[in-house]
Design a protein around this motif. Structure first.
Motif, PDB file in Angstrom:
ATOM      1  N   ALA A 112       0.857  -1.191   0.000  1.00  0.00           N
ATOM      2  CA  ALA A 112       0.000   0.000   0.000  1.00  0.00           C
ATOM      3  C   ALA A 112       0.890   1.237   0.000  1.00  0.00           C
ATOM      4  O   ALA A 112       1.859   1.312   0.727  1.00  0.00           O
ATOM      5  CB  ALA A 112      -0.903  -0.001   1.219  1.00  0.00           C
ATOM      6  N   GLU A 154      -0.682   7.097  -1.435  1.00  0.00           N
ATOM      7  CA  GLU A 154      -1.731   7.580  -2.308  1.00  0.00           C
ATOM      8  C   GLU A 154      -3.000   6.739  -2.231  1.00  0.00           C
ATOM      9  O   GLU A 154      -4.094   7.210  -2.481  1.00  0.00           O
ATOM     10  CB  GLU A 154      -1.232   7.603  -3.750  1.00  0.00           C
ATOM     11  CG  GLU A 154      -0.100   8.577  -3.964  1.00  0.00           C
ATOM     12  CD  GLU A 154       0.486   8.430  -5.355  1.00  0.00           C
ATOM     13  OE1 GLU A 154      -0.203   7.925  -6.249  1.00  0.00           O
ATOM     14  OE2 GLU A 154       1.642   8.822  -5.534  1.00  0.00           O
ATOM     15  N   SER A 155      -2.881   5.481  -1.880  1.00  0.00           N
ATOM     16  CA  SER A 155      -4.042   4.597  -1.891  1.00  0.00           C
ATOM     17  C   SER A 155      -4.655   4.394  -0.504  1.00  0.00           C
ATOM     18  O   SER A 155      -5.545   3.588  -0.362  1.00  0.00           O
ATOM     19  CB  SER A 155      -3.658   3.242  -2.485  1.00  0.00           C
ATOM     20  OG  SER A 155      -2.712   2.615  -1.635  1.00  0.00           O
ATOM     21  N   THR A 156      -4.185   5.120   0.502  1.00  0.00           N
ATOM     22  CA  THR A 156      -4.777   4.964   1.827  1.00  0.00           C
ATOM     23  C   THR A 156      -6.099   5.729   1.889  1.00  0.00           C
ATOM     24  O   THR A 156      -6.286   6.744   1.222  1.00  0.00           O
ATOM     25  CB  THR A 156      -3.837   5.485   2.939  1.00  0.00           C
ATOM     26  OG1 THR A 156      -3.572   6.845   2.700  1.00  0.00           O
ATOM     27  CG2 THR A 156      -2.566   4.681   2.985  1.00  0.00           C
ATOM     28  N   ILE A 157      -6.972   5.232   2.708  1.00  0.00           N
ATOM     29  CA  ILE A 157      -8.288   5.847   2.884  1.00  0.00           C
ATOM     30  C   ILE A 157      -8.218   6.805   4.053  1.00  0.00           C
ATOM     31  O   ILE A 157      -7.757   6.459   5.134  1.00  0.00           O
ATOM     32  CB  ILE A 157      -9.359   4.774   3.129  1.00  0.00           C
ATOM     33  CG1 ILE A 157      -9.454   3.858   1.916  1.00  0.00           C
ATOM     34  CG2 ILE A 157     -10.706   5.413   3.424  1.00  0.00           C
ATOM     35  CD1 ILE A 157     -10.366   2.672   2.104  1.00  0.00           C
ATOM     36  N   ALA A 158      -8.701   8.023   3.837  1.00  0.00           N
ATOM     37  CA  ALA A 158      -8.688   9.031   4.897  1.00  0.00           C
ATOM     38  C   ALA A 158      -9.679   8.644   5.988  1.00  0.00           C
ATOM     39  O   ALA A 158     -10.700   8.007   5.735  1.00  0.00           O
ATOM     40  CB  ALA A 158      -9.042  10.392   4.328  1.00  0.00           C
ATOM     41  N   PRO A 204     -12.699   8.941   8.541  1.00  0.00           N
ATOM     42  CA  PRO A 204     -14.003   9.592   8.343  1.00  0.00           C
ATOM     43  C   PRO A 204     -14.029  10.996   8.944  1.00  0.00           C
ATOM     44  O   PRO A 204     -13.392  11.271   9.954  1.00  0.00           O
ATOM     45  CB  PRO A 204     -14.970   8.682   9.096  1.00  0.00           C
ATOM     46  CG  PRO A 204     -14.264   7.393   9.259  1.00  0.00           C
ATOM     47  CD  PRO A 204     -12.807   7.691   9.263  1.00  0.00           C
TER      48      PRO A 204
END
Length: 161
Positions: free
Chosen positions: A3, A6-10, A12
């Motif tokens: 990973a 750039e592909s990490t999820i922020a 909520p």
């Protein structure tokens, strides 16, 4: 496959909120908390008021066949039932108004539309509460000087006048 940043999820709620979903934050959130609490408490009280109202009107006496002008006149001759029905009227109207106010806040996107919808709601609520209160406390079934044809027989509460 590794990973990358750039592909990490922020996390909520860390992103920008669309401005159309933001409200004026100058108001205190305390009102909404009190409105939420009122809905819960008034709902519980309304359940009791409504079921006693239904039981006393439909199960006691002649049931639905006994509901007529004389029944209401006799019931409202007692101050207990006047205040019971007044509490039912006020709580039901305020509970319903608060619910509709919440719906207006949720679905009316423009501030002007939201304002005028709530003004119409508040005006209608005020008129119904005032008129309902006047009817409950000024209801006079025993009209002085009437020919007596309003009721089939003169009720006991009219004979004492």
């Amino acid at each position: 496959m590794s990973a990358t940043a750039e592909s990490t999820i922020a996390a909520p709620r860390t992103g920008r909120i669309d401005p159309k979903y933001t409200r004026d934050k100058t108001k205190s959130g305390n009102f909404e908390m009190l409105a939420w609490l009122f809905m819960r408490l008034s709902g519980v009280v309304l359940v009791v008021l409504i079921f006693v109202h239904l039981f006393s009107n439909l199960m006691v006496g002649d049931g639905i066949n006994g509901l007529d002008f004389g029944f209401v006149a006799g019931k409202w001759a007692d101050p207990f039932w006047q205040f019971w029905d007044l509490a039912l009227l006020w709580l039901a109207m305020l509970h319903g108004t608060n619910g509709v106010r919440t719906i207006i806040n949720d679905y009316a996107e423009r501030d002007g539309v939201r304002f005028w919808l709530k003004m119409v709601l508040y005006a209608a609520t005020t008129v119904i509460i005032v008129l309902g209160t006047l009817v409950i406390f000024t209801f006079e079934p025993c009209l002085v000087g009437a020919d007596g044809m309003l009721l089939e027989s003169t009720p006991a509460f009219c004979e004492t006048l």
